[in-house]
Scaffold this active site. Sequence first.
Site, short mmCIF file in Angstrom:
data_model
loop_
_atom_site.label_atom_id
_atom_site.label_comp_id
_atom_site.label_asym_id
_atom_site.label_seq_id
_atom_site.Cartn_x
_atom_site.Cartn_y
_atom_site.Cartn_z
CE1 TYR A 50 -3.40 -2.64 0.19
CE2 TYR A 50 -4.08 -1.77 2.31
CZ TYR A 50 -4.27 -2.64 1.26
OH TYR A 50 -5.33 -3.50 1.29
CG LEU A 185 -17.70 2.39 3.60
CD1 LEU A 185 -17.07 3.75 3.88
CD2 LEU A 185 -18.98 2.23 4.40
#
Length: 267
Positions: A50, A185
């Site tokens: 990441y 989400l």
Amino acid sequence: MDPASRISLRTGNEMPLFGLGTWQLTKDTAETIAAAIALGYPMIDTSGDYGTQPGIGEGIRRAGAKRSDFYLVTKVEETDDAFAATKKDLDELGLDYADLMLIHRPPRSGAGEALWEGLIRAREEGLTRDIGVSNYPTGLIDALVQKTGEVPVVNQIEWSPFGHSMAVKAHADENQMVIQAYSPLTRARRLDDDTLEAIGKNHGKSPAQVLIRWNLQHGTVPLPKANQREHLEEDVAVFDFALGEEEMARLDDLNSHYSALGKLPYV
Ligand SMILES: NC(=O)c1ccc[n+]([C@@H]2O[C@H](COP(=O)([O-])OP(=O)(O)OC[C@H]3O[C@@H](n4cnc5c(N)ncnc54)[C@H](OP(=O)(O)O)[C@@H]3O)[C@@H](O)[C@H]2O)c1
């Protein structure tokens, strides 16, 4: 249930009920992490690939958090030497140990025994408290367990009302494994859904809060990511309401095996 609540893992260790995702957490990672810890986020999810490690380490130091105040999840890549990658990851984070190390995804062939053995060694040498997998279908988990005798404590997979599998949840329960829900989400792609909006209105909550709460009430562990301060605050404000049984059933019914990433890894 509150942000400090923890669930027991098969190993006897405890893990928070939800955490902050950090993929593409680009808007001053250190400041966001420090703010998240101050807001009560008990867990941070990252990965060797990441690029957020230095910012996370800096954010933890800025928050003045004790190591026992937060739970850190990170991952090794399927092409890594898992033990060496764990050490590198911890160096970049500036931490002595992770709470949970995962295999990010299964290798091209096989179940990833060599990776798993590397993580077992990392745990034995105190570099991580627990070990688990990510993006594993149930068949590959069974193969890994059959070959090594070691059951992952967690499978981190994409999981939302729009894309989930109760059969996968049942398999996790049978094996005393916890599902961590990534992209809970839907990467903000389904937040305009009418059912989410209607249920949110019943409680004075947003669609994003309904999605997070749906996970919490199913015992799956959501890892929402938020660059924006108002999102960060909203996503942790989910412990002062409860979805009713009928609302949970309506959310379950939204399932179409939808994936914001392209394809659920377990269907
Ligand atoms: N293991 C794996 O293979 C894997 C794969 C994917 C993700 N993950 C993990 O899971 C974490 C979460 O998944 P994700 O980043 O893919 O997506 P996500 O958490 O489903 O969605 C993030 C998006 O939602 C927005 N958002 C956050 N809170 C909101 C709110 N209250 N209202 C409206 N929009 C809101 C964010 O906006 P802003 O950023 O602009 O605030 C961002 O655009 C990742 O960060 C990563 O840690 C793991």
